[in-house]
Design an enzyme around this catalytic site. Structure first.
Site, PDB file in Angstrom:
ATOM      1  N   GLU A   1      -1.446  -4.787   5.359  1.00  0.00           N
ATOM      2  CA  GLU A   1      -1.798  -3.697   4.454  1.00  0.00           C
ATOM      3  C   GLU A   1      -2.047  -2.431   5.266  1.00  0.00           C
ATOM      4  OE1 GLU A   1      -4.845  -2.643   0.796  1.00  0.00           O
ATOM      5  OE2 GLU A   1      -5.372  -4.239   2.197  1.00  0.00           O
TER       6      GLU A   1
ATOM      7  N   HIS B   1       0.627  -1.965  -2.781  1.00  0.00           N
ATOM      8  CA  HIS B   1      -0.608  -1.780  -3.532  1.00  0.00           C
ATOM      9  C   HIS B   1      -0.556  -0.403  -4.182  1.00  0.00           C
ATOM     10  CE1 HIS B   1      -3.182  -4.967  -1.249  1.00  0.00           C
ATOM     11  NE2 HIS B   1      -2.462  -5.479  -2.220  1.00  0.00           N
TER      12      HIS B   1
ATOM     13  N   ASP C   1      -0.348   0.892   1.037  1.00  0.00           N
ATOM     14  CA  ASP C   1      -1.388   1.172   0.056  1.00  0.00           C
ATOM     15  C   ASP C   1      -1.324   2.667  -0.209  1.00  0.00           C
ATOM     16  OD1 ASP C   1      -4.166   2.184  -0.692  1.00  0.00           O
ATOM     17  OD2 ASP C   1      -4.476   0.034  -0.880  1.00  0.00           O
TER      18      ASP C   1
ATOM     19  N   GLU D   1      -3.672  -1.235  -8.578  1.00  0.00           N
ATOM     20  CA  GLU D   1      -4.954  -1.564  -7.951  1.00  0.00           C
ATOM     21  C   GLU D   1      -5.967  -0.454  -8.231  1.00  0.00           C
ATOM     22  OE1 GLU D   1      -6.568  -3.286  -3.702  1.00  0.00           O
ATOM     23  OE2 GLU D   1      -4.954  -1.819  -3.657  1.00  0.00           O
TER      24      GLU D   1
ATOM     25  N   HIS E   1      -3.607   0.711   4.966  1.00  0.00           N
ATOM     26  CA  HIS E   1      -4.637   1.278   4.103  1.00  0.00           C
ATOM     27  C   HIS E   1      -5.270   2.453   4.831  1.00  0.00           C
ATOM     28  CE1 HIS E   1      -8.544   1.573   2.098  1.00  0.00           C
ATOM     29  NE2 HIS E   1      -8.144   0.721   1.164  1.00  0.00           N
TER      30      HIS E   1
END
Length: 340
Positions: free
Chosen positions: A149, A270, A181, A307, A151
């Site tokens: 991920e 995401h 993300d 999300e 992020h």
């Protein structure tokens, strides 16, 4: 292209149960209740879960539980997209996990993903590239793709991510990839957080200065330290300053087109969001009107989990938030596949 995807550019939309943390923590819904509500409200077909949040005793998954879960998914007509797993490198506060311990810890979770029917396992950068390289043969054997991920405040060109990119190139396994993300490509701090700071009674001048630093062209990981040093020098309340500093870890400003560099290795997405404006139908903090066409043009044909992370600062209904987000995504993707 089947009917499920013909209006979404071949991309599978859906939800992560993390979006419904308010409903789960209030005990109004258990795992089964959340899954059934996602199906009933047409918030799929994709469904993602967080292993340690959703499965009691995780990463241990009994045969009985796996059979029950897969039966529930089949009954509701949903499609498993991703299982979020943890690195937990400091689960023992006295020392970090050893290499072998981390490999074993992740292996159990990947095995759980396979047993539950998830084709992708999201892992965290704290796993380390060496551990993930060691796990590649297991991922291939179990047919579970591993996605780092990316992020905020990370970006595709941060040294932590570059280390993974170099490892992937060396290992050469198609089972090692990335999960963008969208909070890493925000255009502004979400209104929900500004409202929360106001509700908390935090000094508006401090919030305004934090927003100014957030807009600065500087290495994202340095923004938080710069702000906290400034707040301390100005004598601001330390607890309030730490509260405000969360914006530097949740949202950053990576250019949207940078995602193209890792598009061939993107195994899931995401679709981070914090709210959709009821008047405009757009996300005020993440430019979905621009970012989704980039992924379509870049050839991405995987899954996106809506999300909603606003539950950190709001008691709002997650189901309603996700419904608005999915409607926005469908509208944008339908436009992307319409003939010119």
């Amino acid at each position: 292209m089947d009917a499920t995807h013909s209006d979404t550019a071949g991309i599978t939309l859906g939800s992560t149960l993390y979006s419904f943390t308010n409903e789960f923590h209030s005990r109004r819904y258990d795992l089964e209740g959340l899954v059934r509500e996602v199906a009933a409200r047409n918030l799929g077909p994709g469904i993602e879960i967080v292993g340690f949040q959703s499965v009691r005793g995780f990463p241990v998954v009994t045969d009985a539980f796996a059979d029950w879960f897969k039966g529930l998914i089949a009954e509701t007509g949903l499609t498993p997209t991703c299982l979020a797993i943890n690195a937990d490198a400091l689960i023992d506060r006295n020392r970090p996990m050893t290499f072998d311990e981390s490999v074993a810890y992740h292996a159990r979770q990947i095995e759980a993903a396979a047993k539950l029917g998830f084709p992708v396992a999201r892992f965290q950068y704290a796993a380390t590239p060496e551990v993930v390289a060691k796990l590649a043969p297991l991922a291939e054997k179990l047919d579970v793709r591993l996605g780092l991920e990316i992020h905020a405040p990370h970006s595709i060109d941060h040294p932590d991510v570059i280390a993974y990119r170099e490892t992937y190139e060396r290992v050469g396994s198609p089972y090692l990839g990335f999960i963008p993300d969208f909070g890493a490509s925000a255009r502004s701090v979400p209104p929900a957080y500004k409202d929360y700071f106001k509700w908390r009674g935090i000094d508006q001048g401090m919030v305004d200065h934090a927003l100014e630093i957030w807009e600065e062209q500087m290495e994202p990981f340095k923004r938080r330290a710069k702000f906290l040093d400034w707040a301390k020098a100005k004598g601001h309340d330390e607890v309030h300053a730490v509260d405000v500093s969360i914006i530097f870890g949740l949202f950053s400003r990576q250019p949207l087109t940078n995602w193209l560099e890792i598009m061939p290795q993107t195994v899931h997405i995401h679709g981070k969001f914090y709210g959709v404006d009821e008047t405009t139908g757009e996300d005020p903090s993440i430019d979905y009107e621009a970012i989704l066409p980039i992924f379509v043009a870049g050839g991405y044909r995987g899954s996106i989990s809506s999300e909603w992370e606003g539950h950190q600062v709001s008691d709002d209904n997650g189901f309603e938030k996700v419904a608005a987000h999915l409607a926005m995504e469908r509208r944008i993707l339908q436009r992307a596949v319409q003939p010119v």
